[in-house]
Design an enzyme around this catalytic site. Structure first.
Site, short mmCIF file in Angstrom:
data_model
loop_
_atom_site.label_atom_id
_atom_site.label_comp_id
_atom_site.label_asym_id
_atom_site.label_seq_id
_atom_site.Cartn_x
_atom_site.Cartn_y
_atom_site.Cartn_z
N ARG A 1 0.82 -1.22 0.00
CA ARG A 1 0.00 0.00 0.00
C ARG A 1 0.85 1.27 0.00
NH1 ARG A 1 -5.14 -1.46 3.98
NH2 ARG A 1 -6.44 -2.29 2.32
N LYS B 1 -16.57 -17.01 4.65
CA LYS B 1 -17.93 -16.61 5.00
C LYS B 1 -18.81 -16.36 3.79
CE LYS B 1 -18.68 -14.37 9.01
NZ LYS B 1 -18.73 -13.10 9.76
N GLY C 1 -7.78 -9.19 0.72
CA GLY C 1 -6.54 -9.37 1.48
C GLY C 1 -5.96 -10.78 1.43
N GLY D 1 -12.33 -4.96 1.25
CA GLY D 1 -13.75 -4.60 1.27
C GLY D 1 -14.10 -3.72 0.07
#
Ligand code: 3PG
Ligand code: MG
Length: 443
Positions: A79, A244, A400, A423
Site C-alpha cells: 500500500r 464466509k 486481502g 472490502g
C-alpha cells in the site's frame, strides 16, 4: 461428474461483439467506466490549476500490517508503494503534499503504538520510497496542524496523525471534515482500500475543497475492477472463495449478472452443498444462508451462467495443520470430517475453465491456506492466474487473503492487477458506488 449449480446448465449463446480489453486499455473508451468517467483525476487537476507551492491534501491508505514481533516494522509495503506514482506526480508539479490516513481501528482513542496506534512506523518507509523527507505531526486537525500546513514549502511532505483517533472520522463528522479542509484547497483521493467508507477524510472533506481529484491508484483500481467486469474481454470468469458465505453472497449475485463462469471455493461452498442436500460432516456452514445459496444457484441456472461448485474436497479430522486428511467427492462427505480445501479433480476443472477465459477475477482463498496441507487449492489457482496472464488474459486479484496467497506464492508480478483493497474491491465488484469516489469533483 461435476457438482454443478444445477443438474444441467445452458451455455450462453453468441454475444454481441465487445471491444477487447487490450484495445480498451489503449483507447479513451476504456476510461469511460461509469465511476471513472465523471470524476476529475490528478492529471486533470494539474491541468486546471498551477499546483506549484500549493498544499494538496492526499488521502492515502497507509493501513499496512506490522510485525507481530516488534509492532513497528511494516511487513507488507504494497500500500505504501502504491501511492508513490501520485505523490511523485504532485511533487513534480511543485505541490506541497499533506498525507492523511487511518491506521487500524482505534475507535476514537489515542493509542500510542501498534496496529491501531500512531502512524510513526510508516514514516521511514515512506521517506525511502518517495526519496524526500517526510515530517509528521501528532494530530490531524487543530491550530498546530494548521500552522504546520501553512509553513509548508514547495515539495514538502507532511504526514498527519491517524485520523481514527477522532471518533467523528468514521461518522463522517462535519467538524473533522472542516478541520481537514482548512489545510489545503485541493484534495486528492488515492486511498482505494478505504474508498468504500463514507468517512470525514474520504468523503466529507471534499466539500471543503476547491477541487477534489482521484489519484492514479484509485483510477487504476476503478479501471481494472470496474472496467474489467463491466466491459470485459469475454469469457469472463470469477473465482470466489473465502470462509464466509454471508459476505460473498451479494458479490456472487452481482457477478451472476456479468460473468460467463463463476467458480466457487473456500469454506462457503459447504453452505451451497447443504442447499443441494449433501451431507457436509463437520464442515463450516452458515445455516441462515442455505436458502439464499439455493436461490443463487437457481438464478445462475436461469441466466445460463455456469456457477460451478468444487466436485471434490480435501477433508480433515480436525482444524489443525497436523490433521489426518483425505479426499472425497463433494456428495460423499460423511461422519465428523470437515472440508478445508478443494480437491484435485476440482483443480483440473478450474484449470479447464480458467484456460478458456480471457478475463479472470480472483477474490478469496480456496481453502485454509494459512495451513500448509490446505493451501494447495489457493496456490494452484494463483498459478493458473499467472499462466492465464502469460497467454494474454487479464487477471485481477482482490481481497486481502487472496492477495497474500498470490504474493506468498511469489506470483504477485505475474497477474495483471493486484488490488490494494479488500472490502473496497468487493463492493466495487458488487456494483456499488464508493463514497470516496462519489465525493470527487465531476468533470
Ligand atoms: C482495510 O484494510 O480494509 C482498509 O484500510 C479499510 O479499513 P477498515 O476496514 O477498517 O475501514
Ligand atoms: Mg477492511
Amino acid at each position: 461428474m461435476f457438482a454443478t449449480a444445477s443438474a444441467s446448465f445452458i451455455r450462453r449463446g453468441a454475444r454481441t461483439a465487445i471491444p477487447s480489453f487490450d484495445r480498451m486499455r489503449q483507447s479513451r473508451y476504456f476510461h469511460l467506466t461509469p465511476q471513472a468517467l465523471e470524476k476529475l483525476n490528478v492529471q486533470g487537476l494539474a491541468e486546471r490549476v498551477n499546483l506549484e507551492g500549493q498544499n494538496v491534501l492526499m488521502r492515502v491508505d497507509l493501513n499496512v500490517p506490522l510485525s507481530k514481533e516488534d509492532d513497528v516494522t511494516v511487513t507488507d509495503d504494497t500500500r505504501l508503494r502504491a501511492i508513490v506514482p501520485t505523490a511523485k506526480f504532485l511533487l513534480d508539479k511543485g505541490a506541497n503534499i499533506i498525507l492523511c490516513s487511518h491506521f487500524g481501528r482505534p475507535k476514537g482513542e489515542i493509542i500510542e503504538t501498534g496496529k491501531n496506534g500512531r502512524l510513526n512506523p510508516v514514516v521511514g518507509p515512506l521517506k525511502e520510497l518517495l526519496g524526500v523527507d517526510v515530517k509528521k505531526v501528532n494530530d490531524c486537525m487543530g491550530p498546530e496542524v494548521e500552522e504546520a500546513a501553512k509553513s509548508l514549502k514547495k515539495g514538502d511532505v507532511l504526514l498527519l496523525e491517524n485520523t481514527r483517533f477522532y471518533k467523528g472520522e468514521t461518522k463522517n463528522d462535519p467538524e473533522l471534515s472542516a478541520g481537514l479542509g482548512k489545510l489545503a484547497d485541493y484534495f486528492v483521493m488515492d486511498a482505494f482500500g478505504t474508498a468504500h467508507r463514507a468517512h470525514s477524510s474520504t468523503a466529507g472533506v471534499a466539500e471543503h475543497m476547491k477541487l477534489s481529484a482521484a489519484g492514479f491508484l484509485l483510477d487504476k483500481e476503478l479501471k481494472y475492477l470496474k472496467g474489467a467486469v463491466d466491459e470485459p474481454n469475454r469469457p469472463l470468469c470469477a473465482i470466489i472463495g473465502g470462509a464466509k458465505v454471508s459476505t460473498k453472497l451479494p458479490v456472487i449475485e452481482s457477478l451472476i449478472e456479468k460473468c460467463d463462469t463463476i467458480l466457487l471455493g473456500g469454506g462457503m461452498i459447504f453452505t451451497f452443498y447443504k442447499a443441494l442436500g449433501y451431507n457436509i460432516g463437520k464442515s463450516m456452514v452458515e445455516e441462515d444462508y442455505v436458502e439464499l445459496a439455493g436461490k443463487l444457484m437457481k438464478q445462475a441456472e436461469e441466466k445460463g451462467v455456469k456457477l460451478l461448485l468444487p466436485p471434490d474436497v480435501v477433508l480433515a479430522d480436525k482444524f489443525a495443520e497436523d490433521a489426518t486428511t483425505a479426499v472425497a467427492k463433494a456428495n460423499e462427505i460423511s461422519g465428523d470430517w470437515m472440508g478445508l480445501d478443494v480437491g484435485p479433480e476440482t483443480l483440473e476443472l478450474f484449470e479447464e475453465e480458467i484456460g478458456k477465459s480471457n478475463t479472470i477475477v480472483f477474490n478469496g482463498p480456496m481453502g485454509v491456506f494459512e495451513m500448509k496441507p490446505f493451501a494447495t487449492g489457493t496456490v494452484r489457482v494463483a498459478e493458473l492466474m499467472a499462466q492465464a496472464t502469460d497467454r494474454g488474459a487479464t487477471t485481477i486479484v482482490g481481497g486481502g487473503d487472496s492477495v497474500a496467497a498470490v504474493n506468498q506464492a511469489g506470483l504477485g508480478q505475474r497477474v495483471s492487477h493486484i488490488s490494494t483493497g479488500g472490502g473496497a474491491s468487493l463492493e466495487l465488484l458488487e456494483g456499488k458506488v464508493l463514497p470516496g469516489v462519489a465525493a470527487l469533483t465531476e468533470v
